[in-house]
Design a protein around this motif. Structure first.
Motif, PDB file in Angstrom:
ATOM      1  N   GLN A 109      49.810  35.468  78.415  1.00  0.00           N
ATOM      2  CA  GLN A 109      49.061  35.203  77.483  1.00  0.00           C
ATOM      3  C   GLN A 109      48.412  33.729  77.619  1.00  0.00           C
ATOM      4  OE1 GLN A 109      50.789  36.354  73.383  1.00  0.00           O
ATOM      5  NE2 GLN A 109      52.544  36.654  74.939  1.00  0.00           N
ATOM      6  N   ALA A 110      48.131  33.639  78.905  1.00  0.00           N
ATOM      7  CA  ALA A 110      47.828  32.247  79.490  1.00  0.00           C
ATOM      8  C   ALA A 110      46.458  31.762  78.424  1.00  0.00           C
ATOM      9  CB  ALA A 110      47.531  32.402  80.784  1.00  0.00           C
ATOM     10  N   SER A 111      45.606  32.747  78.615  1.00  0.00           N
ATOM     11  CA  SER A 111      44.110  32.275  77.897  1.00  0.00           C
ATOM     12  C   SER A 111      44.519  31.696  76.536  1.00  0.00           C
ATOM     13  CB  SER A 111      43.195  33.274  78.136  1.00  0.00           C
ATOM     14  OG  SER A 111      42.114  32.987  77.322  1.00  0.00           O
ATOM     15  N   LEU A 112      45.179  32.621  75.719  1.00  0.00           N
ATOM     16  CA  LEU A 112      45.355  32.445  74.315  1.00  0.00           C
ATOM     17  C   LEU A 112      46.080  31.081  74.080  1.00  0.00           C
ATOM     18  CD1 LEU A 112      44.903  33.992  71.438  1.00  0.00           C
ATOM     19  CD2 LEU A 112      46.987  34.824  71.722  1.00  0.00           C
ATOM     20  N   ILE A 113      47.213  30.951  74.858  1.00  0.00           N
ATOM     21  CA  ILE A 113      48.085  29.906  74.727  1.00  0.00           C
ATOM     22  C   ILE A 113      47.341  28.495  74.844  1.00  0.00           C
ATOM     23  CG2 ILE A 113      50.111  28.664  75.671  1.00  0.00           C
ATOM     24  CD1 ILE A 113      51.618  31.410  76.059  1.00  0.00           C
ATOM     25  N   CYS A 114      46.520  28.638  75.960  1.00  0.00           N
ATOM     26  CA  CYS A 114      45.804  27.344  76.085  1.00  0.00           C
ATOM     27  C   CYS A 114      44.808  27.237  75.091  1.00  0.00           C
ATOM     28  CB  CYS A 114      44.966  27.573  77.545  1.00  0.00           C
ATOM     29  SG  CYS A 114      44.351  26.245  78.156  1.00  0.00           S
ATOM     30  N   GLN A 115      44.215  28.298  74.610  1.00  0.00           N
ATOM     31  CA  GLN A 115      43.160  27.926  73.426  1.00  0.00           C
ATOM     32  C   GLN A 115      43.920  27.327  72.140  1.00  0.00           C
ATOM     33  OE1 GLN A 115      40.331  31.349  72.830  1.00  0.00           O
ATOM     34  NE2 GLN A 115      41.042  32.058  74.734  1.00  0.00           N
ATOM     35  N   ASP A 116      45.207  27.996  71.845  1.00  0.00           N
ATOM     36  CA  ASP A 116      45.790  27.708  70.785  1.00  0.00           C
ATOM     37  C   ASP A 116      46.293  26.306  70.991  1.00  0.00           C
ATOM     38  OD1 ASP A 116      45.261  30.087  69.590  1.00  0.00           O
ATOM     39  OD2 ASP A 116      47.273  30.865  69.782  1.00  0.00           O
ATOM     40  N   MET A 117      46.675  25.858  72.041  1.00  0.00           N
ATOM     41  CA  MET A 117      47.530  24.667  71.943  1.00  0.00           C
ATOM     42  C   MET A 117      46.537  23.296  72.185  1.00  0.00           C
ATOM     43  SD  MET A 117      50.925  25.537  74.434  1.00  0.00           S
ATOM     44  CE  MET A 117      51.710  23.892  74.311  1.00  0.00           C
ATOM     45  N   PHE A 118      45.359  23.857  72.724  1.00  0.00           N
ATOM     46  CA  PHE A 118      44.408  22.649  73.090  1.00  0.00           C
ATOM     47  C   PHE A 118      43.018  22.774  72.380  1.00  0.00           C
ATOM     48  CE2 PHE A 118      47.913  22.675  76.251  1.00  0.00           C
ATOM     49  CZ  PHE A 118      48.145  20.927  76.172  1.00  0.00           C
ATOM     50  N   GLY A 119      43.051  23.791  71.878  1.00  0.00           N
ATOM     51  CA  GLY A 119      41.537  24.089  71.019  1.00  0.00           C
ATOM     52  C   GLY A 119      40.432  24.243  71.957  1.00  0.00           C
ATOM     53  N   VAL A 120      40.615  24.754  73.231  1.00  0.00           N
ATOM     54  CA  VAL A 120      39.786  24.704  74.217  1.00  0.00           C
ATOM     55  C   VAL A 120      39.008  26.253  73.904  1.00  0.00           C
ATOM     56  CG1 VAL A 120      40.741  23.594  76.166  1.00  0.00           C
ATOM     57  CG2 VAL A 120      41.008  26.107  75.901  1.00  0.00           C
ATOM     58  N   SER A 121      37.703  26.367  74.700  1.00  0.00           N
ATOM     59  CA  SER A 121      36.881  27.768  74.482  1.00  0.00           C
ATOM     60  C   SER A 121      37.639  28.779  75.227  1.00  0.00           C
ATOM     61  CB  SER A 121      35.475  27.458  75.093  1.00  0.00           C
ATOM     62  OG  SER A 121      35.699  27.161  76.364  1.00  0.00           O
ATOM     63  N   ALA A 122      36.961  29.908  74.785  1.00  0.00           N
ATOM     64  CA  ALA A 122      37.537  31.268  75.490  1.00  0.00           C
ATOM     65  C   ALA A 122      37.355  31.132  77.022  1.00  0.00           C
ATOM     66  CB  ALA A 122      36.970  32.466  74.984  1.00  0.00           C
ATOM     67  N   ALA A 123      36.125  30.570  77.544  1.00  0.00           N
ATOM     68  CA  ALA A 123      35.830  30.507  78.866  1.00  0.00           C
ATOM     69  C   ALA A 123      36.848  29.553  79.568  1.00  0.00           C
ATOM     70  CB  ALA A 123      34.521  29.877  79.127  1.00  0.00           C
ATOM     71  N   VAL A 124      37.146  28.584  78.916  1.00  0.00           N
ATOM     72  CA  VAL A 124      38.376  27.536  79.528  1.00  0.00           C
ATOM     73  C   VAL A 124      39.578  28.199  79.696  1.00  0.00           C
ATOM     74  CG1 VAL A 124      39.264  25.227  79.553  1.00  0.00           C
ATOM     75  CG2 VAL A 124      36.790  25.537  79.020  1.00  0.00           C
ATOM     76  N   GLY A 125      39.929  28.857  78.590  1.00  0.00           N
ATOM     77  CA  GLY A 125      41.181  29.716  78.579  1.00  0.00           C
ATOM     78  C   GLY A 125      41.125  30.869  79.726  1.00  0.00           C
ATOM     79  N   GLY A 126      40.162  31.414  79.740  1.00  0.00           N
ATOM     80  CA  GLY A 126      40.109  32.379  81.012  1.00  0.00           C
ATOM     81  C   GLY A 126      40.263  31.502  82.436  1.00  0.00           C
ATOM     82  N   GLY A 127      39.350  30.569  82.526  1.00  0.00           N
ATOM     83  CA  GLY A 127      39.785  29.740  83.796  1.00  0.00           C
ATOM     84  C   GLY A 127      40.893  29.351  84.054  1.00  0.00           C
ATOM     85  N   PHE A 128      41.793  28.888  82.861  1.00  0.00           N
ATOM     86  CA  PHE A 128      43.330  28.771  83.134  1.00  0.00           C
ATOM     87  C   PHE A 128      44.008  29.714  83.539  1.00  0.00           C
ATOM     88  CE2 PHE A 128      47.518  28.340  80.675  1.00  0.00           C
ATOM     89  CZ  PHE A 128      47.789  27.341  81.512  1.00  0.00           C
TER      90      PHE A 128
END
Lengths: 469, 41
Positions: free
Chosen positions: A288-307
């Protein structure tokens, strides 16, 4: 009567038998002068294909739009949780088939096993295509989950144990190469699936059925390349210039332990826990890397996907690098690093979140996931050190039930804890902090299990002069 | 009599590696492209 281990324990002086088929172990014994560097690409070809399972999530949304095409039709289309079971069933079957069929794998040899794996895995993809055409969820579970999952289990263990036999001087590096292929399977399978679906998509189709069928054929060709390239070393073969050290490292044995004895030793179950805990800690984040990154840091879905993409790369790279490092640091030493460093990094993640340092978060999680991958790749060499290579494939097969267990438990744990905390009013950005501390604790338990591993007692060693041992 | 060792052709070894490294390389490039927004963000 003497037993010939290379023939799977059959009597060596048995009367004349049928002519061996091209798939038989005896037809795969390498001739003199065979270059052992042909074996890693053969093993990687198989693992690159079966590793596609890690990229299954790209089919999740299209599979929920088979009727509505552009959007899901409630009550008629499948739902994400329903489709998600395919992945879980496949991983459960991976562990079960490897555990149950490990003994057969040892007997049949790598070529027959890889062909069986190709038939099951690619057949499973083809059945999945049919299931999409008929819109039958049970058939999808049978195709991708059960039949395909058996293919995963067979294809995972056969090349790995063969590689260990070819590279007694550097087993960690050798198994790292193959298991890196499994990690790379998602890097290839996921974009390939997306590309093919976009090619086949039309006003009346999501393109999933055609994609499954094309992938089945392409993967079949690749896996058969692996099957017909692979060879087993001739009995008594050693790499040129290789002399086993007279005084090996403390945990490394020159003896062999049979499957029946191995899985009754405390070392087997300690290593089972080590693998299970290492995988549980990693898979919860990776899934769930993308979702965790978005939730924890408020980044966009594209950045979450990059993560998520970056973590896939470190997962793959860690398999080769850490496993190769284990040839020098020792398997136990490498796992000590995984557990200690992993526990510290997990415990630091909530602080990093509070400081809103995305760069630090990315570095820490990339390192954690590299160790998750490294754990998979180091395990076969750890088993070889403890139990020898005689029944390595079968013992490895039993051990990877730990992975199946963790693959189901890990994501559920992360999901359950974060959802529970969000429902109780914890801000989304902080909802994962408790999970991070839990993962840190699990890794410390893993550390204790790893430290408890001692050399296998000599009474379990296989006595070649005594067939009943 | 011992059979004469016939070494594997280096071309065969190189081609076998290419068979796996080309798709793997493609996958790595795809992942790197996917992860670029992370560094831009």
């Amino acid at each position: 009567m003497p037993l010939d281990e290379s023939a799977g324990g059959k009597p060596a002086d048995a009367p004349a038998r049928r002519k061996p088929s091209i798939l038989d172990r005896e037809r795969t014994i390498a001739p003199p002068g065979f270059n052992r560097w042909l074996i890693p690409p053969a093993a990687m070809a198989v693992h690159l294909c079966i590793g596609e399972v890690y990229g299954f999530s790209v089919f999740n949304v299209p599979l929920t739009r088979l009727i509505g095409i552009e959007s899901s039709v409630e009550g008629r289309d499948w739902t994400i949780p329903q489709v998600g079971w395919c992945y879980s069933i496949a991983l459960i079957m991976l562990g079960l088939s490897a555990a149950v069929l490990g003994r057969w794998v040892e007997r049949a040899g790598p070529r027959r096993t890889i062909v069986a794996s190709a038939v099951c895995f690619c057949g499973g993809l083809a059945i999945s295509g049919l299931a999409v055409k008929l819109h039958s969820l049970p058939l999808l579970y049978v195709g991708y989950g059960i039949v395909g999952g058996v293919g995963l289990g067979l294809g995972y263990i056969a090349p790995v144990s063969t590689l260990v036999k070819w590279f007694p001087d550097r087993p960690g590096m050798a198994t790292g190469l193959a298991i890196m292929g499994f990690g790379g399977g998602a890097l290839v399978g996921a974009p390939l699936g997306v590309e093919l679906m976009s090619r086949f998509k039309s006003a009346s189709s999501t393109g999933v059925m055609e994609t499954f069928l094309v992938m089945a054929l392409a993967y079949l060709a690749f896996m058969l390349f692996g099957a017909f390239t692979i060879r087993v070393p001739a009995p008594g073969w050693r790499p040129e210039g290789y002399v086993p050290t007279a005084r090996p490292k403390r945990l490394v044995t020159h003896a062999d332990v049979s499957l029946d004895h191995a899985w009754r030793t405390p070392q087997f179950w300690l290593l089972w826990m080590v693998l299970c805990l290492n995988v549980t800690a990693g898979i919860g984040i990776l899934g769930q890397a993308s979702l965790i990154c978005q939730d924890m840091f408020g980044v966009s879905a594209a950045v979450g996907g990059g993560f998520a993409g970056l973590l896939s790369l470190s997962n793959m790279g860690g398999r080769f690098l850490w496993s190769s490092a284990s040839d020098y640091l020792g398997r136990k030493g490498v796992y000590v690093v995984f557990f200690l460093l992993g526990a510290v990094l997990y415990a630091l993640l909530p602080t990093i979140q509070r400081q809103q340092s995305v760069a630090l978060f990315v570095m820490a999680t990339a390192l954690i996931i590299s160790m998750y991958g490294g754990g998979f790749a180091t395990t076969p060499a750890y088993l070889r050190d403890l139990f020898g290579s005689m029944h390595l494939g079968a013992i490895h097969g039993r051990l990877i039930t730990a992975w199946s267990m963790a693959a189901v438990v890990g994501p559920q744990l992360v999901n359950y804890i974060s959802t529970y905390r969000i429902e109780r009013g914890v801000p989304r950005a902080e909802a994962y902090n408790a999970t991070m501390y839990l993962m840190s604790g699990l890794l410390l338990v893993g550390l204790a299990c790893n430290l408890l591993i001692r050399p296998v007692d000599e009474r379990f060693h296989h006595d070649a002069t005594n067939p009943t041992s | 009599m011992e059979p004469t060792p016939k070494p594997s052709s280096p071309l065969r070894v190189a081609l076998s590696w290419l068979v796996v490294l080309v798709p793997l390389g493609w996958g790595v490039v795809q992942s790197v492209m996917k992860s670029l927004p992370l560094f831009r963000g």
